[in-house]
Design a protein around this motif. Sequence first.
Motif, short mmCIF file in Angstrom:
data_model
loop_
_atom_site.label_atom_id
_atom_site.label_comp_id
_atom_site.label_asym_id
_atom_site.label_seq_id
_atom_site.Cartn_x
_atom_site.Cartn_y
_atom_site.Cartn_z
N UNK A 233 14.87 5.20 -64.45
CA UNK A 233 13.85 5.92 -65.23
C UNK A 233 13.21 7.04 -64.40
N UNK A 234 13.87 7.37 -63.28
CA UNK A 234 13.34 8.42 -62.41
C UNK A 234 13.57 9.81 -63.04
N UNK A 235 12.58 10.70 -62.96
CA UNK A 235 12.81 12.08 -63.44
C UNK A 235 13.65 12.90 -62.47
N UNK A 236 13.91 12.33 -61.29
CA UNK A 236 14.68 13.03 -60.24
C UNK A 236 15.79 12.12 -59.76
N UNK A 237 16.97 12.68 -59.55
CA UNK A 237 18.04 11.93 -58.88
C UNK A 237 18.52 12.76 -57.69
N UNK A 238 18.52 12.16 -56.53
CA UNK A 238 18.95 12.82 -55.30
C UNK A 238 20.07 12.02 -54.66
N UNK A 239 20.67 12.57 -53.63
CA UNK A 239 21.71 11.83 -52.90
C UNK A 239 21.71 12.24 -51.43
N UNK A 240 22.03 11.28 -50.59
CA UNK A 240 22.34 11.53 -49.18
C UNK A 240 23.75 11.00 -48.97
N UNK A 241 24.61 11.83 -48.42
CA UNK A 241 25.97 11.34 -48.22
C UNK A 241 26.61 11.98 -46.98
N UNK A 242 27.59 11.27 -46.47
CA UNK A 242 28.29 11.71 -45.26
C UNK A 242 29.79 11.65 -45.53
N UNK B 131 13.62 15.52 -65.54
CA UNK B 131 14.23 14.90 -66.72
C UNK B 131 13.12 14.40 -67.65
N UNK B 132 13.42 14.37 -68.93
CA UNK B 132 12.41 13.86 -69.84
C UNK B 132 12.21 12.35 -69.63
N UNK B 133 11.02 11.84 -69.93
CA UNK B 133 10.74 10.43 -69.66
C UNK B 133 11.72 9.50 -70.37
N UNK B 134 11.96 8.35 -69.74
CA UNK B 134 12.85 7.37 -70.35
C UNK B 134 13.87 6.89 -69.33
N UNK B 135 14.62 5.87 -69.75
CA UNK B 135 15.68 5.35 -68.89
C UNK B 135 16.97 6.08 -69.24
N UNK B 136 17.62 6.61 -68.23
CA UNK B 136 18.87 7.34 -68.45
C UNK B 136 20.01 6.67 -67.68
N UNK B 137 21.20 6.75 -68.27
CA UNK B 137 22.41 6.22 -67.61
C UNK B 137 23.14 7.38 -66.94
N UNK B 138 23.66 7.12 -65.76
CA UNK B 138 24.33 8.18 -64.99
C UNK B 138 25.71 7.74 -64.49
N UNK B 139 26.58 8.73 -64.33
CA UNK B 139 27.84 8.55 -63.61
C UNK B 139 27.86 9.59 -62.49
N UNK B 140 28.01 9.14 -61.25
CA UNK B 140 28.07 10.06 -60.12
C UNK B 140 29.50 10.08 -59.57
N UNK B 141 30.16 11.23 -59.77
CA UNK B 141 31.55 11.37 -59.30
C UNK B 141 31.58 11.74 -57.83
N UNK B 142 32.39 11.03 -57.06
CA UNK B 142 32.47 11.23 -55.61
C UNK B 142 33.44 12.38 -55.27
N UNK B 143 33.43 12.83 -54.02
CA UNK B 143 34.30 13.95 -53.63
C UNK B 143 35.77 13.67 -53.87
N UNK B 144 36.52 14.71 -54.20
CA UNK B 144 37.94 14.54 -54.47
C UNK B 144 38.80 14.55 -53.21
N UNK B 145 38.40 15.33 -52.20
CA UNK B 145 39.31 15.53 -51.07
C UNK B 145 38.73 15.13 -49.72
N UNK B 146 37.87 14.18 -49.74
CA UNK B 146 37.29 13.73 -48.48
C UNK B 146 37.11 12.22 -48.49
N UNK B 147 37.05 11.68 -47.30
CA UNK B 147 36.66 10.29 -47.15
C UNK B 147 35.13 10.27 -47.09
N UNK B 148 34.52 9.46 -47.95
CA UNK B 148 33.07 9.30 -47.93
C UNK B 148 32.74 8.18 -46.95
#
Lengths: 362, 362
Positions: A78-87, A138-155
């Motif tokens: 239900x967050x209005x913000x979605x962030x990511x930290x990745x390596x 984002x507008x208030x409420x619970x939202x469903x997400x799909x986060x696609x990972x990198x295509x050409x790297x090892x995460x």
Amino acid sequence: MEHRNLIAVLCLISAFILPINAELKYVDASRLTLIGKVMPTPENVYHRVDTVKYNDMPFQVKRLFTHSAGLVVSFKTNSPTVAARWTTKGKGVMGNVTPICDRGLDLYMNDGGKWIPVGAGTPSAGKAEQERVITKNLKPGVHRFLLYLPLFEEVRSLEIGVDEESFIEAEPSPFRHTVLMYGSSILHGACASRSGLAYPARMSRNTGINFVNYGLSGNGKMEAAVADMLKDIDADAFILDCMPNPSPEEITERTQYLVNTIRKYHQGTPIIMIETYMRENGYSDQAVHDRCTRQGEAFVKQYELLKKQGIKDLYLIRDNHAIGTDHEGSVDGTHPNDLGFDRMVEQYQPQIMRILKKYGIK
Amino acid sequence: MEHRNLIAVLCLISAFILPINAELKYVDASRLTLIGKVMPTPENVYHRVDTVKYNDMPFQVKRLFTHSAGLVVSFKTNSPTVAARWTTKGKGVMGNVTPICDRGLDLYMNDGGKWIPVGAGTPSAGKAEQERVITKNLKPGVHRFLLYLPLFEEVRSLEIGVDEESFIEAEPSPFRHTVLMYGSSILHGACASRSGLAYPARMSRNTGINFVNYGLSGNGKMEAAVADMLKDIDADAFILDCMPNPSPEEITERTQYLVNTIRKYHQGTPIIMIETYMRENGYSDQAVHDRCTRQGEAFVKQYELLKKQGIKDLYLIRDNHAIGTDHEGSVDGTHPNDLGFDRMVEQYQPQIMRILKKYGIK
């Protein structure tokens, strides 16, 4: 020096336009739902294949299976913000794809039943560690997400950030069944502009079927060791999009072992072979034209031989200018751009779905 | 260290798959026909605008006008191979475009009256100097070519290579008239996968009209100094695609001066204003949605005011979801991908051509 200056400028710009909210909390993505995997990978959850267990495969094949192509994190918040930290393992660039596709992230949100892209995690140049606000306001409420990972790297690591007072939870996969796709760089995702536009990803969102991406850039060569790995996979169907990489001679030598091995361990499971389109530079380069023609002839001939030998539940999708006839569907003469992928999906998807439907995969 | 290794590997791969023929001869591209320019640029022939003469424009605007966006070399040769050596000012990477688009080359060949892409000049990472065979093994005969220059870099030098025993000659431009397009990063070409897929380039090949690219990434802000430069340009029509960069307030302040200045110096010349589509991330980010809405309202209001004031030959193309309604036409929520550009061309081109036709521009 100039390069370093540019990196500094890019970092400054990023810091300016994408301020990281100090009030974010991060959760490890491996605690959420990871879609696109069909076996455990003890070495790294973001690998596609357990390359320690399947150690006989060629080095480049194993390296490419460490790429997170086709992996997707499913969650709700239900967050209005979605962030990511990745390596990522690497921090370089490829000449023919965007860094977003190569090492970045691609976030989709469910909007009234439809998945729409809401933000890309654009990597900074020359860095393996990234942190980005991907969507906000984002507008208030619970939202469903799909986060696609990198295509050409090892995460190497991935955390998803939400506002401190919000919740984030694993959400079940929205995709049914398992259709394993094995093949080339085109399947792998070169050269989609972002990971959610690789063609298995597009077909999954379109149909609700889980199309698993086992694309191997330059290395979908049907080696026996790969066939021996594929036989262990519990899939409802197999799609082989592996015509572009092996030579015509390798196609002749290897197709039967690949198909027969899958068939032996998966009786009654459909196997679909896809004939690849003529490379765009084959319309000018006479040597490329000749090679592509001979690859196609060898691939179709092997299909016909297998059918004659009585192999059941085997299908061939013939090429009908899959990326269009205006010659604008490619980035570099070999790989589709997003326009080419759009046309491929339009051509392949209904043919694939017609076959799968016969087996109750719908 | 890892980055440097990657560069080394990429260079090795390039050297392996693209051997430079020792028997090539190179000619300076400036000796051939350079399309897409509407003024001399003494400082560097590959600049779009003489930024010394028009020194009052903002620094970023002048910098962006040194980019070779929209410039095309026209030539013919009987060589079976076409190569290039080129140098760009920068050697960095942008996060949301391919290096091919940013710093690379895009070669089209005329094939029975139609322009088809036959090879990309893919730049190596971390280098400003590049050398590539772009197409080879062409069938015998004289072929006409268009070589599209990088979209987001200043080109410092460019030579085209052909087999030593072949000829290479300037070929007249295949494009008629001059339609000057001024605007945003979308016009500039972000995020086409290669330079020939920027939308003015596509429309030129489709129609035979010379659509000149004065796109300025992030900086198509209608400043008075830019209007004062545009008034000097001898064009048959002006298209203003500059809604995305200025704030709603800047649109209100600046549009009239821009249109009136062009009108004053070009009586009877059509001026077409294009309303930009809602940014894709505006469908999720409420703040972006609000800003885009207010930009659109301000832009349309200024058009209506100008019409009320009696400005003739002024047109507005209203947005009708120019990059499509499936939300897949963007790379990063702001810029179209090749699929988005394809849809934009489909929507804009017939509307633009209908207007131009009234003025004998066809």
